[in-house]
Design a protein around this motif. Structure first.
Motif, PDB file in Angstrom:
ATOM      1  N   PHE A 174      10.048   1.265  -9.383  1.00 33.61           N
ATOM      2  CA  PHE A 174       8.706   1.247  -8.804  1.00 33.61           C
ATOM      3  C   PHE A 174       7.665   1.376  -9.912  1.00 33.61           C
ATOM      4  CE2 PHE A 174      10.391   3.775  -4.854  1.00 33.61           C
ATOM      5  CZ  PHE A 174      11.075   2.647  -4.416  1.00 33.61           C
ATOM      6  N   LEU A 175       6.546   0.675  -9.718  1.00 30.80           N
ATOM      7  CA  LEU A 175       5.368   0.900 -10.555  1.00 30.80           C
ATOM      8  C   LEU A 175       4.193   1.156  -9.634  1.00 30.80           C
ATOM      9  CD1 LEU A 175       4.189   0.937 -13.455  1.00 30.80           C
ATOM     10  CD2 LEU A 175       3.544  -1.456 -13.097  1.00 30.80           C
ATOM     11  N   TYR A 176       3.464   2.248  -9.879  1.00 29.10           N
ATOM     12  CA  TYR A 176       2.294   2.619  -9.076  1.00 29.10           C
ATOM     13  C   TYR A 176       1.034   2.372  -9.893  1.00 29.10           C
ATOM     14  CZ  TYR A 176       5.624   5.050  -6.037  1.00 29.10           C
ATOM     15  OH  TYR A 176       6.655   5.340  -5.182  1.00 29.10           O
ATOM     16  N   LEU A 177      -0.019   1.980  -9.213  1.00 29.19           N
ATOM     17  CA  LEU A 177      -1.319   1.836  -9.867  1.00 29.19           C
ATOM     18  C   LEU A 177      -2.424   2.078  -8.852  1.00 29.19           C
ATOM     19  CD1 LEU A 177      -2.103  -1.941 -10.336  1.00 29.19           C
ATOM     20  CD2 LEU A 177       0.069  -1.194  -9.422  1.00 29.19           C
ATOM     21  N   ASP A 178      -3.601   2.376  -9.354  1.00 31.13           N
ATOM     22  CA  ASP A 178      -4.732   2.681  -8.469  1.00 31.13           C
ATOM     23  C   ASP A 178      -5.067   1.481  -7.599  1.00 31.13           C
ATOM     24  OD1 ASP A 178      -4.921   5.179  -9.614  1.00 31.13           O
ATOM     25  OD2 ASP A 178      -6.507   4.618 -11.016  1.00 31.13           O
ATOM     26  N   ASP A 179      -5.406   1.769  -6.342  1.00 36.83           N
ATOM     27  CA  ASP A 179      -5.867   0.734  -5.412  1.00 36.83           C
ATOM     28  C   ASP A 179      -7.390   0.720  -5.453  1.00 36.83           C
ATOM     29  OD1 ASP A 179      -6.473  -0.979  -3.366  1.00 36.83           O
ATOM     30  OD2 ASP A 179      -5.399   0.126  -1.807  1.00 36.83           O
ATOM     31  N   LEU A 180      -7.947  -0.312  -6.065  1.00 36.53           N
ATOM     32  CA  LEU A 180      -9.400  -0.397  -6.223  1.00 36.53           C
ATOM     33  C   LEU A 180     -10.077  -0.938  -4.966  1.00 36.53           C
ATOM     34  CD1 LEU A 180      -9.499  -1.739  -9.881  1.00 36.53           C
ATOM     35  CD2 LEU A 180      -9.646   0.636  -9.085  1.00 36.53           C
ATOM     36  N   GLY A 181      -9.279  -1.460  -4.025  1.00 33.38           N
ATOM     37  CA  GLY A 181      -9.834  -1.917  -2.762  1.00 33.38           C
ATOM     38  C   GLY A 181     -10.535  -3.255  -2.820  1.00 33.38           C
ATOM     39  N   ALA A 182     -10.510  -3.925  -3.962  1.00 38.23           N
ATOM     40  CA  ALA A 182     -11.183  -5.218  -4.119  1.00 38.23           C
ATOM     41  C   ALA A 182     -10.521  -5.951  -5.270  1.00 38.23           C
ATOM     42  CB  ALA A 182     -12.672  -5.017  -4.406  1.00 38.23           C
ATOM     43  N   ALA A 183     -10.782  -7.254  -5.367  1.00 41.43           N
ATOM     44  CA  ALA A 183     -10.247  -8.026  -6.484  1.00 41.43           C
ATOM     45  C   ALA A 183     -10.727  -7.425  -7.800  1.00 41.43           C
ATOM     46  CB  ALA A 183     -10.688  -9.479  -6.357  1.00 41.43           C
ATOM     47  N   ALA A 184      -9.814  -7.310  -8.754  1.00 38.37           N
ATOM     48  CA  ALA A 184     -10.177  -6.668 -10.016  1.00 38.37           C
ATOM     49  C   ALA A 184      -9.118  -6.936 -11.066  1.00 38.37           C
ATOM     50  CB  ALA A 184     -10.327  -5.154  -9.818  1.00 38.37           C
ATOM     51  N   GLU A 185      -9.531  -6.799 -12.323  1.00 40.25           N
ATOM     52  CA  GLU A 185      -8.571  -6.776 -13.422  1.00 40.25           C
ATOM     53  C   GLU A 185      -7.878  -5.412 -13.408  1.00 40.25           C
ATOM     54  OE1 GLU A 185      -7.933  -9.429 -15.396  1.00 40.25           O
ATOM     55  OE2 GLU A 185      -9.404 -10.513 -14.157  1.00 40.25           O
ATOM     56  N   VAL A 186      -6.579  -5.398 -13.666  1.00 43.14           N
ATOM     57  CA  VAL A 186      -5.826  -4.146 -13.643  1.00 43.14           C
ATOM     58  C   VAL A 186      -4.999  -4.018 -14.921  1.00 43.14           C
ATOM     59  CG1 VAL A 186      -5.706  -3.967 -11.130  1.00 43.14           C
ATOM     60  CG2 VAL A 186      -3.927  -5.233 -12.357  1.00 43.14           C
ATOM     61  N   VAL A 187      -4.719  -2.776 -15.278  1.00 45.76           N
ATOM     62  CA  VAL A 187      -3.825  -2.482 -16.393  1.00 45.76           C
ATOM     63  C   VAL A 187      -2.459  -2.130 -15.819  1.00 45.76           C
ATOM     64  CG1 VAL A 187      -3.346  -0.915 -18.309  1.00 45.76           C
ATOM     65  CG2 VAL A 187      -5.691  -1.710 -17.889  1.00 45.76           C
ATOM     66  N   ARG A 215       0.854  -1.186   0.000  1.00 48.67           N
ATOM     67  CA  ARG A 215       0.000   0.000   0.000  1.00 48.67           C
ATOM     68  C   ARG A 215       0.888   1.233   0.000  1.00 48.67           C
ATOM     69  NH1 ARG A 215      -4.878  -0.924   0.541  1.00 48.67           N
ATOM     70  NH2 ARG A 215      -4.643  -2.730   1.917  1.00 48.67           N
ATOM     71  N   SER A 216       0.645   2.126  -0.925  1.00 51.02           N
ATOM     72  CA  SER A 216       1.425   3.350  -1.053  1.00 51.02           C
ATOM     73  C   SER A 216       0.663   4.524  -0.450  1.00 51.02           C
ATOM     74  CB  SER A 216       1.708   3.620  -2.533  1.00 51.02           C
ATOM     75  OG  SER A 216       2.474   4.794  -2.701  1.00 51.02           O
ATOM     76  N   ALA A 217       1.379   5.626  -0.277  1.00 46.76           N
ATOM     77  CA  ALA A 217       0.723   6.848   0.180  1.00 46.76           C
ATOM     78  C   ALA A 217      -0.272   7.315  -0.880  1.00 46.76           C
ATOM     79  CB  ALA A 217       1.761   7.928   0.433  1.00 46.76           C
ATOM     80  N   PRO A 218      -1.388   7.921  -0.474  1.00 44.59           N
ATOM     81  CA  PRO A 218      -2.344   8.430  -1.462  1.00 44.59           C
ATOM     82  C   PRO A 218      -1.676   9.425  -2.409  1.00 44.59           C
ATOM     83  CG  PRO A 218      -3.300   8.464   0.737  1.00 44.59           C
ATOM     84  CD  PRO A 218      -1.835   8.156   0.915  1.00 44.59           C
ATOM     85  N   PHE A 219      -2.167   9.480  -3.636  1.00 42.01           N
ATOM     86  CA  PHE A 219      -1.647  10.407  -4.634  1.00 42.01           C
ATOM     87  C   PHE A 219      -2.805  11.183  -5.208  1.00 42.01           C
ATOM     88  CE2 PHE A 219      -0.358  11.333  -9.091  1.00 42.01           C
ATOM     89  CZ  PHE A 219       0.736  12.152  -8.800  1.00 42.01           C
ATOM     90  N   GLN A 220      -2.738  12.518  -5.043  1.00 38.72           N
ATOM     91  CA  GLN A 220      -3.816  13.403  -5.506  1.00 38.72           C
ATOM     92  C   GLN A 220      -5.169  12.940  -4.971  1.00 38.72           C
ATOM     93  OE1 GLN A 220      -3.351  13.619  -9.799  1.00 38.72           O
ATOM     94  NE2 GLN A 220      -1.600  14.984  -9.622  1.00 38.72           N
ATOM     95  N   GLY A 221      -5.150  12.514  -3.708  1.00 40.45           N
ATOM     96  CA  GLY A 221      -6.370  12.145  -3.014  1.00 40.45           C
ATOM     97  C   GLY A 221      -6.862  10.733  -3.280  1.00 40.45           C
ATOM     98  N   SER A 222      -6.157   9.964  -4.109  1.00 35.60           N
ATOM     99  CA  SER A 222      -6.598   8.616  -4.450  1.00 35.60           C
ATOM    100  C   SER A 222      -5.641   7.579  -3.869  1.00 35.60           C
ATOM    101  CB  SER A 222      -6.657   8.439  -5.969  1.00 35.60           C
ATOM    102  OG  SER A 222      -7.596   9.336  -6.539  1.00 35.60           O
ATOM    103  N   ALA A 223      -6.219   6.462  -3.381  1.00 35.34           N
ATOM    104  CA  ALA A 223      -5.400   5.373  -2.865  1.00 35.34           C
ATOM    105  C   ALA A 223      -4.666   4.696  -4.018  1.00 35.34           C
ATOM    106  CB  ALA A 223      -6.281   4.363  -2.132  1.00 35.34           C
ATOM    107  N   ARG A 224      -3.465   4.226  -3.748  1.00 37.19           N
ATOM    108  CA  ARG A 224      -2.747   3.521  -4.806  1.00 37.19           C
ATOM    109  C   ARG A 224      -1.841   2.443  -4.234  1.00 37.19           C
ATOM    110  NH1 ARG A 224       1.766   7.535  -7.543  1.00 37.19           N
ATOM    111  NH2 ARG A 224       2.861   8.149  -5.663  1.00 37.19           N
ATOM    112  N   LEU A 225      -1.441   1.545  -5.113  1.00 31.95           N
ATOM    113  CA  LEU A 225      -0.572   0.430  -4.789  1.00 31.95           C
ATOM    114  C   LEU A 225       0.809   0.681  -5.387  1.00 31.95           C
ATOM    115  CD1 LEU A 225      -3.040  -2.446  -5.760  1.00 31.95           C
ATOM    116  CD2 LEU A 225      -2.636  -1.513  -3.458  1.00 31.95           C
TER     117      LEU A 225
END
Length: 267
Positions: free
Chosen positions: A206-219, A171-181
């Motif tokens: 490092f690679l960052y991506l949005d944390d959707l908070g649930a199982a999901a397909e990701v790009v 879990r990464s620090a939020p970025f521009q108000g959004s949770a991310r991984l």
């Protein structure tokens, strides 16, 4: 300008900003009364941060007030962290018992030319499946640069051709108000530049991506792989990629090395 162009320009601005990695000239743990190079004052550990003792003529300013005596400098865990200014444009921040000293006119900034990177390619935009972990499993086996555990958020299953991997996402620090991984990865390009002309920073990226908070397909856009701060300055320690994130494939995408005006890699 494309989103990728914005990303590239933003990364260069970050690297050379007054609080960017090239501006950090000292990061000193203060566990007893001591001076800190290259700034005035005497520093000591204190609850909530550090104290600084200085005379008015030293030119130390904490939270907008010149110091003449002893003053508490609140760390970054405080509700309102302190701001510290020194003569000649130097600034200070306190984190975890450490005083970081920043020079917006540092030698490193003046010789920085660019962040070398691979050409962007759609071939390095892939898909994966994110699966979060439960609370007990999420307590963390991945350590940050200070040796403290990071919260494991889940795993991402993806493949590079016939090579399937199951990567650890923290879990990464939020970025521009959004949770991310965050994925802390090494791959087959991670090598010292003199050993491999097609290398990337040996400690990983490092690679960052949005944390959707649930199982999901990701790009997974591997063109957005970025260098850690330690690639720019020895004042930063590097986190170690977990074993699962040491990918046996050459990911020829994203950032490679910071380079100076002579074309040489910083370190």
């Amino acid at each position: 300008m494309t989103d990728h162009d914005d990303h590239v320009a933003g990364r260069a601005r970050w690297a050379t900003s007054p609080r960017g990695p090239l501006a950090l000239v000292n990061a000193q743990h203060v566990d007893h009364v001591q001076p800190v190079w290259p700034v005035p004052g005497t520093w000591a550990p204190a609850a909530g941060g550090l104290t600084v003792t200085a005379a008015a003529e030293d030119g130390v300013v904490v939270d907008g007030v010149p110091v003449d005596g002893e003053v508490l400098v609140a760390g970054d865990q405080a509700v309102v962290p302190s701001t510290v200014a020194f003569p000649d444009g130097f600034a200070g921040t306190v984190s975890g018992g450490m005083l970081r000293v920043w020079d917006p006119a540092s030698e490193a900034i003046t010789r920085f030319a660019a962040i070398a990177r691979f050409d962007r390619s759609d071939a390095w935009v892939t898909s994966g499946r994110y699966k979060p972990v439960d609370g007990l499993e999420a307590r963390g086996s991945v350590l940050d640069a200070a040796g403290d555990p990071l919260e494991v958020a889940g795993h991402i299953e993806t493949a590079f051709g016939s090579t399937a991997v199951r990567l650890v996402a923290v879990r990464s620090a939020p970025f521009q108000g959004s949770a991310r991984l965050q994925l802390i990865v090494q791959d087959a390009t991670s090598a010292l530049p003199e050993d491999n002309p097609g290398s990337t920073y040996s400690m990983g990226r490092f690679l960052y991506l949005d944390d959707l908070g649930a199982a999901a397909e990701v790009v997974l856009d591997w063109n957005l792989l970025v260098l850690p701060p330690c690639a720019f300055s020895y004042q930063f320690a590097c986190p170690i990629p977990p074993e699962e994130n040491r990918i046996p494939v050459a990911i020829t995408a994203g950032e490679r090395h910071p380079v100076d005006t002579t074309g040489h890699v910083f370190h």
